[in-house]
Design a protein around this motif. Structure first.
Motif, PDB file in Angstrom:
ATOM      1  N   PHE A 294       0.846  -1.196   0.000  1.00 55.75           N
ATOM      2  CA  PHE A 294       0.000   0.000   0.000  1.00 55.75           C
ATOM      3  C   PHE A 294       0.878   1.241   0.000  1.00 55.75           C
ATOM      4  O   PHE A 294       1.897   1.269   0.675  1.00 55.75           O
ATOM      5  CB  PHE A 294      -0.888   0.017   1.247  1.00 55.75           C
ATOM      6  CG  PHE A 294      -1.915  -1.071   1.242  1.00 55.75           C
ATOM      7  CD1 PHE A 294      -3.158  -0.861   0.682  1.00 55.75           C
ATOM      8  CD2 PHE A 294      -1.623  -2.310   1.769  1.00 55.75           C
ATOM      9  CE1 PHE A 294      -4.103  -1.863   0.643  1.00 55.75           C
ATOM     10  CE2 PHE A 294      -2.562  -3.327   1.742  1.00 55.75           C
ATOM     11  CZ  PHE A 294      -3.803  -3.104   1.174  1.00 55.75           C
ATOM     12  N   GLY A 339      -3.620   0.262  -3.374  1.00 52.57           N
ATOM     13  CA  GLY A 339      -3.080  -1.080  -3.151  1.00 52.57           C
ATOM     14  C   GLY A 339      -2.482  -1.605  -4.445  1.00 52.57           C
ATOM     15  O   GLY A 339      -3.110  -1.530  -5.502  1.00 52.57           O
ATOM     16  N   ASN A 383      -3.893  -0.188   7.239  1.00 51.11           N
ATOM     17  CA  ASN A 383      -3.196  -0.076   5.949  1.00 51.11           C
ATOM     18  C   ASN A 383      -2.235   1.085   5.949  1.00 51.11           C
ATOM     19  O   ASN A 383      -1.536   1.301   4.980  1.00 51.11           O
ATOM     20  CB  ASN A 383      -4.196   0.185   4.821  1.00 51.11           C
ATOM     21  CG  ASN A 383      -4.996  -1.044   4.501  1.00 51.11           C
ATOM     22  OD1 ASN A 383      -4.535  -2.151   4.753  1.00 51.11           O
ATOM     23  ND2 ASN A 383      -6.177  -0.866   3.970  1.00 51.11           N
TER      24      ASN A 383
END
Length: 594
Positions: A294, A339, A383
């Motif tokens: 990410f 991503g 993330n």
């Protein structure tokens, strides 16, 4: 339908997939001599420059065998691990696959992983040894490797050369005789699998599909099952080198459809097309993509945010493995959390944004997603460093692990061991495929391979190791959030999630780097790396000073001291209200830390 064959070409990087596709197209006269060039299916500038395939390409070939006309739908696939999602989508649209192995290099990691993908999809596999006319070709050894791997007979393996065109006729015959024709019925309700799409600024979104059942005609009312929207088929056709319009595309065929959709959100790769008045079932078994790495992508000036959003949506149509969501950062403003499947994928996306859409972007530090378990028992997916919960409320953190498969020659085992164990890996298995090829299986944290693992592996083995990985789930880890403070203020774009054993070293390097890059101010700047409240590294940038005692000559020392004290007061006040601007280079410097 019994004269249709759908197949793709799979292999490791640089084993000659696109070159073999060139020969197949040339031999069957699908492409005239004027249009012929090397790697004719790689139509993106980036693919030609880097010499790799990034997108799968579909093309239809007509071939006459024993007086009978056959239609082949060929899909050329990428070989790099970062584009394996492209390969899995191509396999979903085929019944057979040509497995290419380079005669001078033998079986490598991607060969095996792409082969398993094909076997999972129940494809008929035709093994082909390519580049047999090269000086270093080891045909008997490579034959033995293939027989060990697939368990086929010696006479099943075809010998060919993509460059000089040896064995092309045998490959075409094998495709006709070994690959089964598509199953399905033209009378059944329409079922078509969308395996790719591309945005055209004049015609809207062009969708590529493979029909499993039924027929699609121009003017039909089409329904997308995932979104439930209906559209009219303005144009349908088949894919030659360009698009060729037809009145209808029948069961078993691969084709394209244009419906004039302009909104990128309405088309989803893996969706099923059917007729609005006689809907079929959804096609199952098409997996969602799982991003590995990410990173934040931000526009250079915040006014360009809306334009960037538009470009990201158009790019996602053409590259379904890109995922993104909104994100804001105090330092960089509005942007996206994206991503990617790996670092090469990230680099390609950044390049494509610049070339195809003229967008200059800033990319933040890449990281992977962790799972945090709070003391109340909640699960939080992290993330991004800013999503990390307060350490006092944390029970444990889990990080993603992968199974890494490295194939190399025995001379480099020592180097690879040192590299992988230094990256917190565990050796699970070591086996000799042949006397000159070793397969090493490691279990490693994904965080460790995100940055520069692949480059280091190549340099330590002189390019002879091949590497492939697959995720195996999450495990407990001692991950901490490291913040960078400038004069006690956090800079959110520079925070990182890192293993505790690495944090001190990383923090020190980062502080030293920032000391070089930040401009000096009228007041002293303290750069600190901290985990929670504990500072683990610090550097100072000294203030620019003015000589206030210049006008003071002779007399008592206390007069000088009075002036210096007065200056000190001013500096103190300036430091309280002054803020430190972080230049662009500082964000990029983090990516280049060794």
């Amino acid at each position: 339908m019994k004269h249709i064959r759908n197949f793709c070409i799979i292999a490791h990087i640089d084993h000659g997939k696109s070159t073999l596709a060139d020969r197949l197209l040339e031999h069957t006269k699908t492409i005239g001599e004027r249009d012929m060039m090397n790697q004719v299916l790689d139509d993106m500038d980036l693919e030609r420059e880097k010499g790799i395939t990034i997108k799968s390409h579909a093309i239809q070939i007509n071939y006459k065998h024993k007086g009978q006309d056959y239609v082949f739908n060929l899909i050329d696939t990428p070989g790099h691990v970062d584009f394996s999602y492209e390969v899995s989508r191509a396999l979903a649209a085929c019944e057979g696959a040509l497995l290419l192995v380079d005669a001078s290099q033998g079986i490598q990691a991607q060969t095996i992983s792409n082969l398993y993908l094909a076997i999972d999809n129940d494809l008929e596999i035709i093994p082909v040894i390519n580049k047999i006319d090269m000086d270093g070709a080891m045909i008997p050894e490579v034959k033995d490797q293939i027989i060990d791997l697939i368990g086929c007979k010696d006479e099943d393996i075809l010998l060919a050369s993509g460059k000089s065109g040896i064995g092309i006729e045998e490959i075409l015959t094998a495709i006709v005789e070994r690959i089964p024709p598509p199953t399905g019925s033209e009378e059944a309700p329409l079922q078509a699998l969308i395996f790719d799409s591309v945005f055209n600024s004049f015609r809207g979104i062009i969708i590529y599909f493979r029909i499993l059942n039924g027929v699609i005609r121009k003017g039909d009312k089409i329904r997308f099952l995932a979104t439930g929207e209906d559209y009219e088929a303005d144009e349908v056709g088949i894919l030659k080198l360009g698009m060729e319009e037809k009145k209808e595309v029948r069961c078993g065929d691969v084709g394209y459809i244009i419906t004039g959709i302009k909104n990128a959100k309405e088309v989803k790769v893996g969706d099923t097309l059917t007729l609005a008045n006689n809907p079929g079932e959804m096609i199952q078994g098409f997996e969602e993509v799982k991003p590995m790495v990410f990173a934040g992508i931000f526009p250079v000036s915040t006014d360009d945010f809306e334009v960037l959003r538009d470009c990201m949506e158009k790019l996602q149509l053409n590259d379904a493995s890109l995922t993104f969501e909104l994100e804001t950062s105090q330092a960089l403003g509005f942007g996206f959390r994206c991503g990617f499947l790996g670092l090469l994928h990230m680099e390609i996306i950044q390049e494509r944004l610049e070339r195809e859409f003229n967008q200059t972007v800033i990319t933040t530090v890449p990281n992977v997603s962790f799972i945090a378990h709070s003391s109340k028992g909640d699960k939080i997916v992290v993330n991004n460093p800013s999503e990390m919960p307060d350490p006092t409320k944390l029970a444990k953190i889990e990080e993603p692990f992968i199974k890494a498969q490295i194939i190399t020659s025995p001379d480099y085992i020592g180097n690879i061991m040192t590299l992988c164990l230094g990256k917190r890996g565990f050796l699970m298995n070591q086996s000799y495929l042949t006397p000159t090829r070793v397969e090493l299986i490691f279990e490693m944290p994904l965080t460790e391979i995100v940055f520069d693992f692949y480059d280091k592996l190549k340099s330590q083995t002189r390019g002879y190791a091949s590497f492939d990985y697959s995720p195996i789930g999450y495990r407990d880890a001692d991950i901490v959030k490291m913040d960078i403070l400038l004069n006690n203020e956090k800079v959110d774009a520079l925070s990182a999630l890192i293993h505790r054993s690495r944090s001190q070293d990383f923090g020190r390097k980062l502080c030293e780097k920032l000391k070089e890059l930040l401009p000096r101010q009228q007041f002293q700047i303290a750069i600190q790396a901290a985990i929670g409240a504990k500072v683990i590294a610090r550097e100072n940038i000294s203030a620019m000073r003015k000589d206030v005692t210049a006008k003071c000559y002779g007399g008592d020392i206390s007069r000088k001291r009075k002036l210096l004290e007065k200056q000190k007061e001013g500096k103190k006040r300036m430091r309280q209200i002054g803020s430190v601007e972080v230049p662009q280079e500082a964000f990029l410097a983090v990516l280049k830390l060794d």
